[in-house]
Structure formats: C-alpha cells, structure tokens
Design a protein around this motif. Sequence first.
Motif, PDB file in Angstrom:
ATOM      1  N   MET A 169       0.852  -1.172   0.000  1.00  0.00           N
ATOM      2  CA  MET A 169       0.000   0.000   0.000  1.00  0.00           C
ATOM      3  C   MET A 169       0.902   1.241   0.000  1.00  0.00           C
ATOM      4  SD  MET A 169      -2.783   1.018   2.991  1.00  0.00           S
ATOM      5  CE  MET A 169      -3.020  -0.688   3.330  1.00  0.00           C
ATOM      6  N   ASP A 170       0.627   2.189  -0.884  1.00  0.00           N
ATOM      7  CA  ASP A 170       1.475   3.375  -0.961  1.00  0.00           C
ATOM      8  C   ASP A 170       1.154   4.366   0.162  1.00  0.00           C
ATOM      9  OD1 ASP A 170      -0.908   4.478  -1.812  1.00  0.00           O
ATOM     10  OD2 ASP A 170      -0.100   5.347  -3.635  1.00  0.00           O
ATOM     11  N   ALA A 171       2.050   5.334   0.370  1.00  0.00           N
ATOM     12  CA  ALA A 171       1.936   6.273   1.479  1.00  0.00           C
ATOM     13  C   ALA A 171       0.666   7.125   1.386  1.00  0.00           C
ATOM     14  CB  ALA A 171       3.165   7.171   1.534  1.00  0.00           C
ATOM     15  N   ALA A 172       0.278   7.527   0.181  1.00  0.00           N
ATOM     16  CA  ALA A 172      -0.932   8.350   0.022  1.00  0.00           C
ATOM     17  C   ALA A 172      -2.170   7.580   0.476  1.00  0.00           C
ATOM     18  CB  ALA A 172      -1.082   8.795  -1.427  1.00  0.00           C
ATOM     19  N   THR A 173      -2.242   6.305   0.142  1.00  0.00           N
ATOM     20  CA  THR A 173      -3.367   5.479   0.560  1.00  0.00           C
ATOM     21  C   THR A 173      -3.365   5.323   2.071  1.00  0.00           C
ATOM     22  OG1 THR A 173      -3.288   4.281  -1.523  1.00  0.00           O
ATOM     23  CG2 THR A 173      -4.464   3.217   0.277  1.00  0.00           C
ATOM     24  N   GLN A 174      -2.192   5.120   2.659  1.00  0.00           N
ATOM     25  CA  GLN A 174      -2.089   4.993   4.110  1.00  0.00           C
ATOM     26  C   GLN A 174      -2.547   6.277   4.800  1.00  0.00           C
ATOM     27  OE1 GLN A 174       1.828   3.741   5.305  1.00  0.00           O
ATOM     28  NE2 GLN A 174       1.688   1.819   4.170  1.00  0.00           N
ATOM     29  N   CYS A 175      -2.124   7.418   4.274  1.00  0.00           N
ATOM     30  CA  CYS A 175      -2.535   8.708   4.847  1.00  0.00           C
ATOM     31  C   CYS A 175      -4.053   8.839   4.820  1.00  0.00           C
ATOM     32  CB  CYS A 175      -1.903   9.864   4.081  1.00  0.00           C
ATOM     33  SG  CYS A 175      -0.136  10.052   4.320  1.00  0.00           S
ATOM     34  N   GLY A 176      -4.651   8.515   3.689  1.00  0.00           N
ATOM     35  CA  GLY A 176      -6.100   8.606   3.550  1.00  0.00           C
ATOM     36  C   GLY A 176      -6.820   7.701   4.529  1.00  0.00           C
ATOM     37  N   LYS A 177      -6.336   6.476   4.677  1.00  0.00           N
ATOM     38  CA  LYS A 177      -6.967   5.536   5.604  1.00  0.00           C
ATOM     39  C   LYS A 177      -6.856   6.025   7.045  1.00  0.00           C
ATOM     40  CE  LYS A 177      -6.847   1.152   3.180  1.00  0.00           C
ATOM     41  NZ  LYS A 177      -6.606  -0.274   3.386  1.00  0.00           N
ATOM     42  N   ILE A 178      -5.681   6.540   7.404  1.00  0.00           N
ATOM     43  CA  ILE A 178      -5.488   7.042   8.770  1.00  0.00           C
ATOM     44  C   ILE A 178      -6.389   8.245   9.028  1.00  0.00           C
ATOM     45  CG2 ILE A 178      -3.823   8.208  10.279  1.00  0.00           C
ATOM     46  CD1 ILE A 178      -1.700   6.251   9.155  1.00  0.00           C
ATOM     47  N   LEU A 179      -6.483   9.160   8.064  1.00  0.00           N
ATOM     48  CA  LEU A 179      -7.358  10.332   8.233  1.00  0.00           C
ATOM     49  C   LEU A 179      -8.815   9.920   8.386  1.00  0.00           C
ATOM     50  CD1 LEU A 179      -5.858  12.899   5.722  1.00  0.00           C
ATOM     51  CD2 LEU A 179      -5.840  13.018   8.218  1.00  0.00           C
ATOM     52  N   GLU A 180      -9.272   8.993   7.571  1.00  0.00           N
ATOM     53  CA  GLU A 180     -10.652   8.527   7.664  1.00  0.00           C
ATOM     54  C   GLU A 180     -10.913   7.871   9.018  1.00  0.00           C
ATOM     55  OE1 GLU A 180     -11.611   5.938   4.405  1.00  0.00           O
ATOM     56  OE2 GLU A 180     -11.136   7.477   2.911  1.00  0.00           O
ATOM     57  N   TYR A 181      -9.975   7.054   9.467  1.00  0.00           N
ATOM     58  CA  TYR A 181     -10.134   6.365  10.744  1.00  0.00           C
ATOM     59  C   TYR A 181     -10.195   7.376  11.892  1.00  0.00           C
ATOM     60  CZ  TYR A 181      -9.586   2.863  14.374  1.00  0.00           C
ATOM     61  OH  TYR A 181      -9.783   2.067  15.474  1.00  0.00           O
ATOM     62  N   CYS A 182      -9.282   8.349  11.889  1.00  0.00           N
ATOM     63  CA  CYS A 182      -9.258   9.354  12.953  1.00  0.00           C
ATOM     64  C   CYS A 182     -10.493  10.246  12.917  1.00  0.00           C
ATOM     65  CB  CYS A 182      -7.986  10.188  12.871  1.00  0.00           C
ATOM     66  SG  CYS A 182      -6.523   9.284  13.406  1.00  0.00           S
ATOM     67  N   ALA A 183     -11.009  10.518  11.733  1.00  0.00           N
ATOM     68  CA  ALA A 183     -12.231  11.322  11.623  1.00  0.00           C
ATOM     69  C   ALA A 183     -13.413  10.583  12.254  1.00  0.00           C
ATOM     70  CB  ALA A 183     -12.528  11.642  10.167  1.00  0.00           C
ATOM     71  N   GLU A 184     -13.429   9.268  12.090  1.00  0.00           N
ATOM     72  CA  GLU A 184     -14.541   8.481  12.630  1.00  0.00           C
ATOM     73  C   GLU A 184     -14.359   8.131  14.103  1.00  0.00           C
ATOM     74  OE1 GLU A 184     -17.063   4.407  11.727  1.00  0.00           O
ATOM     75  OE2 GLU A 184     -15.715   5.211  10.193  1.00  0.00           O
ATOM     76  N   TYR A 185     -13.141   7.779  14.508  1.00  0.00           N
ATOM     77  CA  TYR A 185     -12.907   7.269  15.864  1.00  0.00           C
ATOM     78  C   TYR A 185     -12.111   8.212  16.761  1.00  0.00           C
ATOM     79  CZ  TYR A 185     -14.576   2.970  13.789  1.00  0.00           C
ATOM     80  OH  TYR A 185     -15.339   2.035  13.139  1.00  0.00           O
ATOM     81  N   GLY A 186     -11.556   9.285  16.226  1.00  0.00           N
ATOM     82  CA  GLY A 186     -10.870  10.276  17.040  1.00  0.00           C
ATOM     83  C   GLY A 186      -9.368  10.116  17.160  1.00  0.00           C
ATOM     84  N   SER A 187      -8.867   8.894  17.102  1.00  0.00           N
ATOM     85  CA  SER A 187      -7.425   8.670  17.239  1.00  0.00           C
ATOM     86  C   SER A 187      -7.076   7.287  16.702  1.00  0.00           C
ATOM     87  CB  SER A 187      -7.017   8.763  18.718  1.00  0.00           C
ATOM     88  OG  SER A 187      -7.609   7.712  19.458  1.00  0.00           O
ATOM     89  N   ILE A 188      -5.767   7.023  16.676  1.00  0.00           N
ATOM     90  CA  ILE A 188      -5.304   5.710  16.210  1.00  0.00           C
ATOM     91  C   ILE A 188      -4.000   5.368  16.919  1.00  0.00           C
ATOM     92  CG2 ILE A 188      -3.951   6.555  14.238  1.00  0.00           C
ATOM     93  CD1 ILE A 188      -5.248   4.118  12.675  1.00  0.00           C
ATOM     94  N   THR A 189      -3.729   4.086  17.063  1.00  0.00           N
ATOM     95  CA  THR A 189      -2.459   3.597  17.593  1.00  0.00           C
ATOM     96  C   THR A 189      -1.779   2.795  16.480  1.00  0.00           C
ATOM     97  OG1 THR A 189      -3.412   1.528  18.387  1.00  0.00           O
ATOM     98  CG2 THR A 189      -3.430   3.394  19.923  1.00  0.00           C
ATOM     99  N   ALA A 190      -0.495   2.492  16.673  1.00  0.00           N
ATOM    100  CA  ALA A 190       0.205   1.671  15.688  1.00  0.00           C
ATOM    101  C   ALA A 190      -0.456   0.294  15.581  1.00  0.00           C
ATOM    102  CB  ALA A 190       1.676   1.536  16.061  1.00  0.00           C
ATOM    103  N   ARG A 191      -0.851  -0.258  16.713  1.00  0.00           N
ATOM    104  CA  ARG A 191      -1.510  -1.568  16.702  1.00  0.00           C
ATOM    105  C   ARG A 191      -2.859  -1.499  15.991  1.00  0.00           C
ATOM    106  NH1 ARG A 191      -4.649  -4.840  20.737  1.00  0.00           N
ATOM    107  NH2 ARG A 191      -4.198  -6.996  20.182  1.00  0.00           N
ATOM    108  N   GLY A 192      -3.611  -0.441  16.264  1.00  0.00           N
ATOM    109  CA  GLY A 192      -4.894  -0.259  15.590  1.00  0.00           C
ATOM    110  C   GLY A 192      -4.730  -0.093  14.092  1.00  0.00           C
ATOM    111  N   ALA A 193      -3.681   0.635  13.692  1.00  0.00           N
ATOM    112  CA  ALA A 193      -3.421   0.826  12.253  1.00  0.00           C
ATOM    113  C   ALA A 193      -3.120  -0.513  11.586  1.00  0.00           C
ATOM    114  CB  ALA A 193      -2.254   1.791  12.050  1.00  0.00           C
ATOM    115  N   PHE A 194      -2.390  -1.368  12.294  1.00  0.00           N
ATOM    116  CA  PHE A 194      -2.041  -2.674  11.734  1.00  0.00           C
ATOM    117  C   PHE A 194      -3.274  -3.585  11.658  1.00  0.00           C
ATOM    118  CE2 PHE A 194      -0.642  -7.091  12.390  1.00  0.00           C
ATOM    119  CZ  PHE A 194       0.060  -7.260  11.207  1.00  0.00           C
ATOM    120  N   ILE A 195      -3.982  -3.691  12.761  1.00  0.00           N
ATOM    121  CA  ILE A 195      -5.125  -4.622  12.825  1.00  0.00           C
ATOM    122  C   ILE A 195      -6.289  -4.161  11.955  1.00  0.00           C
ATOM    123  CG2 ILE A 195      -6.914  -5.545  14.357  1.00  0.00           C
ATOM    124  CD1 ILE A 195      -4.745  -5.575  16.571  1.00  0.00           C
TER     125      ILE A 195
END
Length: 84
Positions: free
Chosen positions: A1-27
Amino acid sequence: MDAATQCGKILEYCAEYGSITARGAFIRLGINSPRKAISILKKKGYEVKVVKMDNNGKTPYNRYYISKNAFDEAAVFIASKIPL
C-alpha cells in the motif's frame, strides 16, 4: 500500500474514531507502521498530537490524534481513555 493510501486511511479512521495507535493501524487498516504516513500528514499541515499511554504497567504505546484544526484538549483527554 502506498503512502498516500495509508494517509487517507489514517485520516478517515481518525475522523470516525478520534485517534489511532500503531496496533490499531495494523489490525484495522493493514498498515504495518503508521510513522511514515503520520510524518507526511504533519508536512501537509495536519496537527498531530501524540499521547503516551501507560497501559497498566505493560509496554507503553502512543495514541495519535490528527486534525486539520486546533485540538480540543478536553476531547483529547477523554478519547485517550478509550481502550485499544
């Protein structure tokens, strides 16, 4: 997965859930290490707040809060109590 896709996924996740951890990003998102994507988001002007979580005597971990606007410190504190 490229960096732009990762950024988008992290932003979407944080918008919905408020925050993220490294473990959460992996799982939940399939991102092995969110550090590069978070670094890119910082360079793009996103505010990134890192809160070191105690984890009840186990290995501590970081929780990342990402926002385009200033942080509401009370919301960050409350969200920091959300389990992984």
